[in-house]
Design an enzyme around this catalytic site. Structure first.
Site, PDB file in Angstrom:
ATOM      1  N   HIS A 169       4.866   6.122  -2.307  1.00  0.00           N
ATOM      2  CA  HIS A 169       5.870   5.898  -3.372  1.00  0.00           C
ATOM      3  C   HIS A 169       5.369   6.566  -4.931  1.00  0.00           C
ATOM      4  O   HIS A 169       5.709   6.459  -5.947  1.00  0.00           O
ATOM      5  CB  HIS A 169       5.611   4.316  -3.698  1.00  0.00           C
ATOM      6  N   PRO A 190      -2.879  -5.459 -11.295  1.00  0.00           N
ATOM      7  CA  PRO A 190      -1.998  -6.494 -10.848  1.00  0.00           C
ATOM      8  C   PRO A 190      -0.957  -6.335  -9.591  1.00  0.00           C
ATOM      9  O   PRO A 190      -0.589  -5.097  -9.649  1.00  0.00           O
ATOM     10  CB  PRO A 190      -1.310  -7.437 -11.962  1.00  0.00           C
ATOM     11  N   ASP A 191      -0.702  -7.321  -8.563  1.00  0.00           N
ATOM     12  CA  ASP A 191       0.181  -6.831  -7.706  1.00  0.00           C
ATOM     13  C   ASP A 191       1.472  -7.415  -8.017  1.00  0.00           C
ATOM     14  O   ASP A 191       1.777  -7.567  -9.382  1.00  0.00           O
ATOM     15  CB  ASP A 191      -0.049  -7.429  -6.084  1.00  0.00           C
ATOM     16  N   PHE A 192       2.425  -7.177  -7.517  1.00  0.00           N
ATOM     17  CA  PHE A 192       3.808  -7.410  -7.844  1.00  0.00           C
ATOM     18  C   PHE A 192       4.331  -9.045  -7.722  1.00  0.00           C
ATOM     19  O   PHE A 192       4.752  -9.566  -8.531  1.00  0.00           O
ATOM     20  CB  PHE A 192       4.911  -6.508  -7.059  1.00  0.00           C
ATOM     21  N   ARG A 193       3.734  -9.399  -6.470  1.00  0.00           N
ATOM     22  CA  ARG A 193       4.242 -10.847  -6.092  1.00  0.00           C
ATOM     23  C   ARG A 193       3.473 -12.034  -6.251  1.00  0.00           C
ATOM     24  O   ARG A 193       4.020 -12.957  -6.017  1.00  0.00           O
ATOM     25  CB  ARG A 193       4.962 -10.637  -4.570  1.00  0.00           C
ATOM     26  N   ASN A 219       0.351   2.458  -3.409  1.00  0.00           N
ATOM     27  CA  ASN A 219       0.271   2.514  -4.842  1.00  0.00           C
ATOM     28  C   ASN A 219       0.233   3.731  -5.657  1.00  0.00           C
ATOM     29  O   ASN A 219      -0.035   4.880  -4.805  1.00  0.00           O
ATOM     30  CB  ASN A 219      -1.345   1.800  -4.802  1.00  0.00           C
ATOM     31  N   ASP A 239      -1.620   4.087  -8.410  1.00  0.00           N
ATOM     32  CA  ASP A 239      -2.771   4.132  -9.435  1.00  0.00           C
ATOM     33  C   ASP A 239      -3.725   5.231  -9.209  1.00  0.00           C
ATOM     34  O   ASP A 239      -4.677   5.164 -10.046  1.00  0.00           O
ATOM     35  CB  ASP A 239      -3.457   2.655  -9.151  1.00  0.00           C
TER      36      ASP A 239
END
Length: 367
Positions: free
Chosen positions: A197, A104-107, A178, A180
């Protein structure tokens, strides 16, 4: 600087900068101004000058950069990629390239990570990625990490498109928000990747700095234990080398940013809202003539006037004199396949995806 030194630098409280949320899994970043970033300062001062000038005077004084695209369209980008002028492509990617993998993304309303954190009873959704909260109550983060841990997901078509660019010797660098590690799983060379990040690929003790591998960390997390330093004289908390709120971006991000962007012949941006600085400002780090392609579900990088004034001009898709910015609307995998279709690479892309995913499945059956 070694990879270990770079990752360890994230945990130095003296390097911490201000931060705001990002849309990629656990990826956060501070709005930092690098020392010696002359390009940034020059662009900032230039924007202030232009902001205070009459519109007509600004338009008359500003020279028109050369247009490298025959036409400012998706087809024009395809033609340019196949031309001798396009040798160094930089890709900027966000959570949108990983959502089709099941991450899932954040927003996104309803499915975004922030909408699904209520069960942890946090002070605020982003607390799960705040370094101060993590040090006090690491249980929430590691419970979530078990659900979303790298190794449980396969790279998407978008990841393999980036790998295809490398195979064709067109990829200068892939900058990702990302954490991941799917770029690595897709086979993109470590040297070609900048994990802006941070990453789950390595972890370090917050007390003594001892390094731990992804496989070691995974084993501990999947036992529902809190990772602690194995050094008997320490026992400190182990944290993946992802950038939490309140931490600095990895030194590699700043080093490669200064090294890469003046060489960029084409910038491809995929699956990011371009809301978090300094990552979002990368779109203005390329030369003024460099074409920029955004593959995303919605336009981004052009709506915040104040940020555009501070960090750069932003993407100018709808300007009458737009000479380089192209927007392809849709999900990232479809956009990558559409571009490969125009380039005559679609069969290669599909074969790469099939072959590499088969290797992943075979490797899992042997475990």
């Amino acid at each position: 600087m070694s990879e270990k030194d770079e990752c360890s630098a994230n945990n130095d409280p003296n390097l911490a900068g201000s931060s705001e949320q990002d849309e990629s899994l656990g990826a956060t970043g501070g709005a930092e101004l690098e020392n010696g970033n002359i390009n940034f300062l020059e662009k900032f001062m230039e924007q202030l000058k232009l902001f205070n000038k009459p519109a007509q005077e600004t338009e008359d004084e500003k020279p028109k950069p050369e247009q490298l695209l025959k036409e400012v369209t998706f087809q024009g980008v395809s033609d340019y990629i196949q031309s001798p002028k396009c040798k160094n492509i930089i890709v900027l990617s966000g959570a949108g390239i990983s959502t089709s993998a099941g991450i899932p993304d954040f927003r996104s309303p309803g499915s975004g990570l922030y909408d699904n954190l209520q069960k942890f009873d946090l002070p605020s959704p982003q607390s799960i990625f705040e370094i101060s909260y993590f040090k006090q109550k690491p249980e929430a983060f590691f419970t979530l990490a078990k659900e979303l841990y790298p190794g449980e997901f396969k790279p998407t078509i978008s990841h393999y498109f980036i790998k295809l660019l490398e195979t064709k010797k067109l990829l200068l660098r892939a900058y990702t928000q990302n954490i991941d590690t799917l770029e690595r799983v897709a086979g993109i060379s470590d040297d070609k990747i900048v994990e802006a990040h941070g990453t789950f690929h390595t972890s370090h003790c917050l007390s003594c700095g001892k390094s731990y591998t992804q496989s070691w960390m995974r084993d501990v997390i999947f036992k529902d234990e809190i990772p602690r330093c194995t050094d008997e004289s320490c026992g400190g908390l182990i944290k993946p080398d992802i950038v939490f709120f309140g931490e600095s971006l990895p030194p590699r991000f700043h080093t490669k940013r200064m090294e890469d962007f003046n060489k960029c012949d084409l910038l491809i941006v995929m699956g990011t809202s371009l809301k978090v600085q300094p990552f979002a400002s990368l779109v203005d780090s390329v030369p003024d003539t460099t074409p920029r392609l955004l593959i995303n579900r919605e336009k981004s990088g052009s709506e915040d006037v104040m940020l555009m004034m501070i960090f750069g001009g932003g993407m100018r898709f709808d300007d009458e004199d737009n000479y380089r910015d192209v927007f392809w609307e849709g999900n990232c995998d479809d956009g990558c396949r559409a571009l490969c279709s125009l380039l005559g690479w679609l069969k290669e892309l599909d074969e790469l995806v099939e072959t590499e995913r088969k290797k992943i499945d075979e490797a899992k059956t042997k475990m």
